[in-house]
Write a protein that holds these residues in place. Structure first.
Motif, short mmCIF file in Angstrom:
data_model
loop_
_atom_site.label_atom_id
_atom_site.label_comp_id
_atom_site.label_asym_id
_atom_site.label_seq_id
_atom_site.Cartn_x
_atom_site.Cartn_y
_atom_site.Cartn_z
N TYR A 1 26.18 10.68 -17.66
CA TYR A 1 27.27 11.20 -18.47
C TYR A 1 26.68 12.06 -19.59
CZ TYR A 1 31.01 8.22 -16.52
OH TYR A 1 31.94 7.61 -15.72
N ASP B 1 36.73 9.77 -17.40
CA ASP B 1 36.03 11.03 -17.11
C ASP B 1 35.76 11.83 -18.38
OD1 ASP B 1 35.88 10.88 -14.19
OD2 ASP B 1 38.06 10.92 -14.31
N SER C 1 32.00 12.65 -17.77
CA SER C 1 31.47 12.07 -16.54
C SER C 1 31.00 13.20 -15.63
CB SER C 1 32.56 11.26 -15.84
OG SER C 1 33.50 12.14 -15.24
N TRP D 1 33.36 2.81 -18.48
CA TRP D 1 32.95 4.20 -18.29
C TRP D 1 33.26 4.71 -16.89
CZ3 TRP D 1 32.62 6.49 -22.59
CH2 TRP D 1 32.18 5.81 -23.73
#
Length: 388
Positions: A74, A192, A214, A188
Protein backbone atom coordinates in the motif's frame (compact mmCIF):
# COMPACT_ATOMS: atom_id res chain seq x y z
CA UNK A 1 -19.80 10.06 40.35
CA UNK A 2 -22.72 12.26 41.27
CA UNK A 3 -26.05 10.49 41.14
CA UNK A 4 -29.12 12.19 39.74
CA UNK A 5 -31.39 13.65 42.41
CA UNK A 6 -35.15 13.73 42.01
CA UNK A 7 -35.26 17.37 42.99
CA UNK A 8 -32.59 18.26 40.45
CA UNK A 9 -30.63 20.09 43.13
CA UNK A 10 -27.18 21.14 42.02
CA UNK A 11 -24.36 19.34 43.84
CA UNK A 12 -21.54 21.32 45.36
CA UNK A 13 -18.97 22.59 42.91
CA UNK A 14 -16.22 19.96 42.59
CA UNK A 15 -12.73 20.76 43.79
CA UNK A 16 -10.64 18.37 41.68
CA UNK A 17 -9.91 19.72 38.21
CA UNK A 18 -8.59 18.02 35.10
CA UNK A 19 -4.92 18.77 34.62
CA UNK A 20 -5.68 19.28 30.93
CA UNK A 21 -9.17 20.63 30.13
CA UNK A 22 -8.70 20.30 26.36
CA UNK A 23 -11.37 17.96 24.97
CA UNK A 24 -11.70 19.48 21.50
CA UNK A 25 -12.48 17.10 18.63
CA UNK A 26 -9.94 18.81 16.41
CA UNK A 27 -7.36 20.01 16.69
CA UNK A 28 -7.14 17.58 19.59
CA UNK A 29 -5.08 17.51 22.78
CA UNK A 30 -1.34 17.10 22.36
CA UNK A 31 0.25 13.89 23.69
CA UNK A 32 0.58 14.08 27.48
CA UNK A 33 4.39 14.25 27.27
CA UNK A 34 4.37 17.12 24.75
CA UNK A 35 6.99 19.81 25.21
CA UNK A 36 7.91 22.51 22.69
CA UNK A 37 11.58 21.74 23.18
CA UNK A 38 10.96 18.34 21.63
CA UNK A 39 10.56 20.11 18.28
CA UNK A 40 14.06 21.58 18.33
CA UNK A 41 15.26 19.14 15.64
CA UNK A 42 12.80 20.52 13.07
CA UNK A 43 14.76 21.70 9.99
CA UNK A 44 13.25 25.19 10.03
CA UNK A 45 14.36 27.51 7.27
CA UNK A 46 15.37 24.54 5.11
CA UNK A 47 13.76 23.32 1.94
CA UNK A 48 11.49 20.32 2.31
CA UNK A 49 13.21 19.08 -0.85
CA UNK A 50 16.61 19.11 0.82
CA UNK A 51 17.90 15.75 2.01
CA UNK A 52 17.02 16.52 5.64
CA UNK A 53 13.45 17.52 4.74
CA UNK A 54 12.82 14.47 2.56
CA UNK A 55 14.25 12.22 5.25
CA UNK A 56 11.86 13.62 7.88
CA UNK A 57 8.86 13.21 5.58
CA UNK A 58 9.87 9.65 4.67
CA UNK A 59 10.30 8.86 8.36
CA UNK A 60 6.77 10.09 9.07
CA UNK A 61 5.44 7.75 6.38
CA UNK A 62 7.50 4.78 7.60
CA UNK A 63 6.51 5.22 11.27
CA UNK A 64 2.85 5.61 10.26
CA UNK A 65 3.02 2.36 8.30
CA UNK A 66 4.63 0.51 11.18
CA UNK A 67 2.20 1.65 13.88
CA UNK A 68 -0.95 1.20 11.80
CA UNK A 69 0.20 -2.08 10.25
CA UNK A 70 -0.36 -0.84 6.71
CA UNK A 71 0.62 -3.56 4.19
CA UNK A 72 3.93 -3.09 2.41
CA UNK A 73 2.28 -2.89 -1.03
CA UNK A 74 0.00 0.00 0.00
CA UNK A 75 1.23 3.53 -0.75
CA UNK A 76 1.19 6.22 1.96
CA UNK A 77 1.44 9.88 1.01
CA UNK A 78 1.43 13.21 2.85
CA UNK A 79 -0.88 15.59 1.01
CA UNK A 80 -2.27 19.13 1.39
CA UNK A 81 -5.33 20.37 3.25
CA UNK A 82 -5.74 17.84 6.06
CA UNK A 83 -8.22 14.97 5.78
CA UNK A 84 -10.54 17.06 3.61
CA UNK A 85 -7.84 17.58 1.02
CA UNK A 86 -6.85 13.93 1.07
CA UNK A 87 -10.40 12.66 0.64
CA UNK A 88 -11.34 15.15 -2.07
CA UNK A 89 -8.10 14.34 -3.89
CA UNK A 90 -9.13 10.68 -3.87
CA UNK A 91 -12.69 11.31 -5.03
CA UNK A 92 -11.76 13.68 -7.83
CA UNK A 93 -8.95 11.43 -9.06
CA UNK A 94 -10.58 7.98 -8.78
CA UNK A 95 -14.35 8.29 -9.12
CA UNK A 96 -16.37 8.32 -12.32
CA UNK A 97 -15.31 5.03 -13.92
CA UNK A 98 -18.41 3.36 -12.46
CA UNK A 99 -21.43 4.44 -10.37
CA UNK A 100 -20.91 5.36 -6.74
CA UNK A 101 -22.57 4.41 -3.47
CA UNK A 102 -22.46 7.49 -1.22
CA UNK A 103 -22.91 6.86 2.49
CA UNK A 104 -23.57 9.59 5.07
CA UNK A 105 -24.61 9.47 8.71
CA UNK A 106 -23.07 12.79 9.75
CA UNK A 107 -21.95 16.11 8.31
CA UNK A 108 -18.63 15.17 6.73
CA UNK A 109 -20.13 12.19 4.93
CA UNK A 110 -22.86 14.56 3.73
CA UNK A 111 -20.13 16.81 2.37
CA UNK A 112 -18.71 13.99 0.28
CA UNK A 113 -22.20 13.38 -1.11
CA UNK A 114 -22.30 17.00 -2.23
CA UNK A 115 -18.94 16.64 -4.00
CA UNK A 116 -20.04 13.59 -5.95
CA UNK A 117 -23.66 14.45 -6.72
CA UNK A 118 -23.52 18.21 -7.24
CA UNK A 119 -19.92 18.92 -8.25
CA UNK A 120 -18.70 15.83 -10.10
CA UNK A 121 -22.24 14.83 -11.14
CA UNK A 122 -21.47 11.12 -11.00
CA UNK A 123 -24.27 8.56 -11.13
CA UNK A 124 -24.74 7.68 -7.47
CA UNK A 125 -27.01 6.00 -4.97
CA UNK A 126 -27.15 8.02 -1.74
CA UNK A 127 -27.63 6.20 1.57
CA UNK A 128 -28.19 8.26 4.70
CA UNK A 129 -28.99 7.73 8.36
CA UNK A 130 -29.91 10.19 11.07
CA UNK A 131 -27.39 11.31 13.66
CA UNK A 132 -26.88 8.49 16.16
CA UNK A 133 -27.70 5.83 13.57
CA UNK A 134 -25.68 4.08 10.87
CA UNK A 135 -26.41 2.94 7.34
CA UNK A 136 -26.79 -0.78 6.66
CA UNK A 137 -23.40 -1.25 5.01
CA UNK A 138 -24.21 -4.84 4.01
CA UNK A 139 -26.97 -3.57 1.70
CA UNK A 140 -24.62 -1.59 -0.57
CA UNK A 141 -23.58 -2.55 -4.08
CA UNK A 142 -19.82 -3.10 -3.82
CA UNK A 143 -19.48 -3.43 -7.57
CA UNK A 144 -19.85 0.34 -7.40
CA UNK A 145 -17.32 2.64 -5.73
CA UNK A 146 -18.33 3.13 -2.09
CA UNK A 147 -17.54 6.35 -0.19
CA UNK A 148 -18.03 6.46 3.59
CA UNK A 149 -16.65 7.64 6.89
CA UNK A 150 -15.40 4.99 9.32
CA UNK A 151 -16.05 7.14 12.38
CA UNK A 152 -18.56 9.98 12.24
CA UNK A 153 -16.71 12.76 14.04
CA UNK A 154 -19.84 14.88 14.38
CA UNK A 155 -22.23 12.05 15.31
CA UNK A 156 -20.13 9.74 17.50
CA UNK A 157 -21.14 6.72 15.39
CA UNK A 158 -18.55 4.34 13.95
CA UNK A 159 -18.34 1.22 11.84
CA UNK A 160 -18.35 -1.79 14.19
CA UNK A 161 -16.12 -3.76 11.78
CA UNK A 162 -15.52 -4.28 8.08
CA UNK A 163 -16.94 -7.77 7.71
CA UNK A 164 -19.76 -6.55 5.47
CA UNK A 165 -17.31 -5.36 2.79
CA UNK A 166 -16.75 -8.24 0.34
CA UNK A 167 -13.23 -9.30 -0.56
CA UNK A 168 -14.24 -9.90 -4.20
CA UNK A 169 -15.72 -6.41 -4.75
CA UNK A 170 -15.35 -4.89 -8.21
CA UNK A 171 -15.53 -1.30 -7.01
CA UNK A 172 -13.22 0.65 -4.76
CA UNK A 173 -13.89 1.55 -1.13
CA UNK A 174 -12.96 5.11 -0.16
CA UNK A 175 -12.82 5.48 3.62
CA UNK A 176 -12.55 8.75 5.54
CA UNK A 177 -10.89 7.45 8.70
CA UNK A 178 -9.78 10.71 10.24
CA UNK A 179 -11.22 10.09 13.74
CA UNK A 180 -10.62 6.35 13.58
CA UNK A 181 -6.98 5.92 12.58
CA UNK A 182 -4.80 5.04 15.60
CA UNK A 183 -7.86 4.38 17.82
CA UNK A 184 -9.92 1.77 15.96
CA UNK A 185 -9.17 -1.36 13.95
CA UNK A 186 -9.01 -0.64 10.22
CA UNK A 187 -9.17 -3.78 8.02
CA UNK A 188 -6.73 -2.84 5.29
CA UNK A 189 -7.83 -5.63 2.97
CA UNK A 190 -11.30 -4.05 2.87
CA UNK A 191 -10.09 -0.47 2.28
CA UNK A 192 -8.76 0.77 -1.07
CA UNK A 193 -8.42 4.42 -0.11
CA UNK A 194 -7.99 5.57 3.47
CA UNK A 195 -7.52 9.17 4.60
CA UNK A 196 -6.94 10.90 7.91
CA UNK A 197 -5.24 13.93 9.41
CA UNK A 198 -2.56 14.35 12.04
CA UNK A 199 -4.72 16.58 14.20
CA UNK A 200 -7.07 13.89 15.53
CA UNK A 201 -5.95 10.82 17.50
CA UNK A 202 -2.26 11.78 17.42
CA UNK A 203 -2.86 15.39 18.48
CA UNK A 204 -0.78 16.77 15.61
CA UNK A 205 -1.05 20.13 13.95
CA UNK A 206 -3.60 20.85 11.24
CA UNK A 207 -3.31 21.22 7.44
CA UNK A 208 -1.61 17.92 6.59
CA UNK A 209 -3.52 14.90 5.30
CA UNK A 210 -2.57 11.26 4.88
CA UNK A 211 -3.60 9.31 1.79
CA UNK A 212 -3.25 5.50 1.81
CA UNK A 213 -3.81 3.62 -1.45
CA UNK A 214 -4.23 -0.11 -2.03
CA UNK A 215 -2.81 -1.74 -5.16
CA UNK A 216 -6.35 -1.76 -6.58
CA UNK A 217 -6.58 2.01 -6.14
CA UNK A 218 -3.21 2.49 -7.82
CA UNK A 219 -4.35 0.33 -10.74
CA UNK A 220 -7.44 2.52 -11.13
CA UNK A 221 -5.32 5.68 -11.12
CA UNK A 222 -3.09 4.30 -13.87
CA UNK A 223 -5.89 2.95 -16.06
CA UNK A 224 -8.57 5.65 -15.75
CA UNK A 225 -8.56 9.36 -16.53
CA UNK A 226 -11.42 11.45 -15.08
CA UNK A 227 -13.54 13.50 -17.46
CA UNK A 228 -12.91 16.69 -15.49
CA UNK A 229 -9.73 18.74 -15.15
CA UNK A 230 -7.70 18.25 -11.97
CA UNK A 231 -5.94 21.07 -10.11
CA UNK A 232 -2.25 20.57 -9.42
CA UNK A 233 -2.72 19.62 -5.76
CA UNK A 234 -5.02 16.73 -6.81
CA UNK A 235 -2.74 15.18 -9.46
CA UNK A 236 -1.43 11.77 -8.44
CA UNK A 237 -0.31 10.55 -11.88
CA UNK A 238 1.87 11.81 -14.70
CA UNK A 239 1.84 10.23 -18.13
CA UNK A 240 -0.55 7.56 -16.92
CA UNK A 241 1.76 6.43 -14.09
CA UNK A 242 1.58 7.03 -10.36
CA UNK A 243 3.86 9.81 -9.14
CA UNK A 244 5.80 7.56 -6.80
CA UNK A 245 7.68 10.46 -5.22
CA UNK A 246 4.51 11.59 -3.41
CA UNK A 247 4.62 8.31 -1.49
CA UNK A 248 8.28 8.73 -0.54
CA UNK A 249 7.80 12.13 1.07
CA UNK A 250 8.19 14.34 -2.01
CA UNK A 251 5.07 16.34 -1.26
CA UNK A 252 2.94 18.10 -3.85
CA UNK A 253 3.26 21.45 -2.10
CA UNK A 254 5.31 22.86 0.76
CA UNK A 255 4.62 21.18 4.13
CA UNK A 256 5.36 22.69 7.53
CA UNK A 257 8.51 21.02 8.79
CA UNK A 258 7.56 22.15 12.30
CA UNK A 259 4.27 20.25 11.98
CA UNK A 260 6.14 17.25 10.55
CA UNK A 261 8.45 17.24 13.58
CA UNK A 262 5.44 17.45 15.87
CA UNK A 263 3.82 14.45 14.15
CA UNK A 264 7.07 12.48 14.39
CA UNK A 265 7.21 13.14 18.12
CA UNK A 266 3.62 11.95 18.51
CA UNK A 267 4.47 8.77 16.59
CA UNK A 268 7.52 8.17 18.78
CA UNK A 269 5.35 8.62 21.88
CA UNK A 270 2.91 6.06 20.48
CA UNK A 271 5.73 3.60 19.91
CA UNK A 272 7.06 4.17 23.43
CA UNK A 273 3.73 3.38 25.12
CA UNK A 274 3.14 0.16 23.17
CA UNK A 275 1.98 1.13 19.69
CA UNK A 276 -1.47 0.69 18.20
CA UNK A 277 -2.85 -1.57 20.93
CA UNK A 278 -1.91 0.92 23.63
CA UNK A 279 -3.44 3.81 21.68
CA UNK A 280 -6.69 1.89 21.25
CA UNK A 281 -6.75 0.88 24.92
CA UNK A 282 -6.35 4.51 26.00
CA UNK A 283 -9.23 5.66 23.79
CA UNK A 284 -11.41 2.77 24.96
CA UNK A 285 -10.78 3.61 28.63
CA UNK A 286 -11.58 7.28 28.07
CA UNK A 287 -14.82 6.55 26.27
CA UNK A 288 -15.87 3.88 28.77
CA UNK A 289 -15.61 6.39 31.61
CA UNK A 290 -18.20 8.53 29.83
CA UNK A 291 -20.39 5.55 28.93
CA UNK A 292 -20.44 4.54 32.60
CA UNK A 293 -21.34 8.10 33.59
CA UNK A 294 -24.30 8.06 31.20
CA UNK A 295 -25.46 4.74 32.67
CA UNK A 296 -25.42 6.26 36.16
CA UNK A 297 -27.29 9.47 35.27
CA UNK A 298 -30.71 9.53 33.68
CA UNK A 299 -30.42 13.08 32.30
CA UNK A 300 -27.72 12.35 29.73
CA UNK A 301 -27.21 9.66 27.11
CA UNK A 302 -24.99 8.67 24.21
CA UNK A 303 -26.21 10.00 20.87
CA UNK A 304 -25.34 6.63 19.30
CA UNK A 305 -28.16 4.24 20.14
CA UNK A 306 -26.33 0.97 19.48
CA UNK A 307 -23.38 0.26 21.82
CA UNK A 308 -21.64 -1.60 18.98
CA UNK A 309 -21.44 1.58 16.91
CA UNK A 310 -20.46 4.04 19.65
CA UNK A 311 -17.28 5.92 18.90
CA UNK A 312 -14.37 5.67 21.31
CA UNK A 313 -12.96 9.01 20.09
CA UNK A 314 -15.66 11.59 19.30
CA UNK A 315 -18.17 10.74 22.02
CA UNK A 316 -21.39 12.65 21.34
CA UNK A 317 -23.96 13.13 24.11
CA UNK A 318 -27.54 14.34 24.35
CA UNK A 319 -29.47 15.72 27.32
CA UNK A 320 -32.65 13.76 28.05
CA UNK A 321 -34.28 15.66 30.93
CA UNK A 322 -37.90 16.57 30.13
CA UNK A 323 -37.50 19.91 31.89
CA UNK A 324 -35.24 21.23 29.14
CA UNK A 325 -37.28 23.52 26.92
CA UNK A 326 -34.61 24.68 24.47
CA UNK A 327 -32.08 21.92 23.85
CA UNK A 328 -29.58 23.99 21.88
CA UNK A 329 -29.55 26.88 24.33
CA UNK A 330 -29.30 24.51 27.29
CA UNK A 331 -26.35 22.57 25.82
CA UNK A 332 -24.51 25.78 25.00
CA UNK A 333 -25.08 27.08 28.51
CA UNK A 334 -23.69 23.89 30.07
CA UNK A 335 -20.67 23.98 27.77
CA UNK A 336 -20.10 27.64 28.68
CA UNK A 337 -20.21 26.91 32.41
CA UNK A 338 -17.57 24.23 31.95
CA UNK A 339 -15.39 26.43 29.77
CA UNK A 340 -15.70 29.36 32.18
CA UNK A 341 -14.59 27.04 34.99
CA UNK A 342 -11.64 25.96 32.80
CA UNK A 343 -12.47 22.28 33.21
CA UNK A 344 -13.71 21.38 29.71
CA UNK A 345 -12.92 23.42 26.61
CA UNK A 346 -14.53 23.17 23.17
CA UNK A 347 -17.06 20.41 23.95
CA UNK A 348 -20.15 21.83 22.28
CA UNK A 349 -21.82 19.66 19.64
CA UNK A 350 -20.83 20.28 16.02
CA UNK A 351 -22.86 23.07 14.42
CA UNK A 352 -24.83 20.69 12.13
CA UNK A 353 -25.36 18.00 14.78
CA UNK A 354 -28.23 17.65 17.27
CA UNK A 355 -27.96 19.76 20.41
CA UNK A 356 -25.66 18.29 23.00
CA UNK A 357 -22.00 17.84 23.83
CA UNK A 358 -19.04 16.23 22.07
CA UNK A 359 -16.12 15.08 24.21
CA UNK A 360 -12.93 13.91 22.55
CA UNK A 361 -11.61 10.67 24.02
CA UNK A 362 -8.71 9.92 21.68
CA UNK A 363 -5.44 8.45 22.88
CA UNK A 364 -3.76 11.75 23.76
CA UNK A 365 -6.39 12.41 26.45
CA UNK A 366 -5.71 11.09 29.94
CA UNK A 367 -8.46 9.02 31.57
CA UNK A 368 -7.82 10.82 34.87
CA UNK A 369 -8.78 14.08 33.15
CA UNK A 370 -12.03 12.55 31.89
CA UNK A 371 -12.95 11.26 35.34
CA UNK A 372 -12.06 14.60 36.95
CA UNK A 373 -14.20 16.47 34.41
CA UNK A 374 -17.37 14.37 34.78
CA UNK A 375 -18.40 15.62 38.27
CA UNK A 376 -18.11 19.12 36.85
CA UNK A 377 -20.46 18.11 34.04
CA UNK A 378 -22.98 16.94 36.64
CA UNK A 379 -22.55 20.20 38.55
CA UNK A 380 -23.03 22.28 35.39
CA UNK A 381 -26.14 20.35 34.34
CA UNK A 382 -27.83 20.70 37.72
CA UNK A 383 -26.87 24.36 38.04
CA UNK A 384 -28.30 25.11 34.60
CA UNK A 385 -31.50 23.10 35.05
CA UNK A 386 -32.12 24.88 38.33
CA UNK A 387 -31.55 28.27 36.69
CA UNK A 388 -34.19 27.67 33.99
Amino acid sequence: MVKTTDAGQAPAKPTVRPQNPRFSSGPCAKPPVFDLTDLSDAPLGRSHRAAVGKAKLAEAIDRTRAILGVPDDYRIGIVPASDTGAYEMAMWSLLGERPAEMVAWESFGAGWVTDVVKQLKIEAQVHTANYGKIVDMAALNYDHDVCFTWNGTTSGVRMPHGDMIPADRAGLTLCDATSAAFAQDLPWDKLDVTTFSWQKVMGGEAAHGMLILSPRAVARLESYTPAWPLPKIFRLTKGGKLIEGIFRGETINTPSMLAVEDYLNALKWAEAIGGLTALQDRADANAQAIFDFCDENDWIANLADDPATRSNTSVCLKFTDDRITDGAAFAKAVAKRLADADVALDIGAYRDAPAGLRIWCGATVETDDITAMLPWLSWAFHAEITAQ
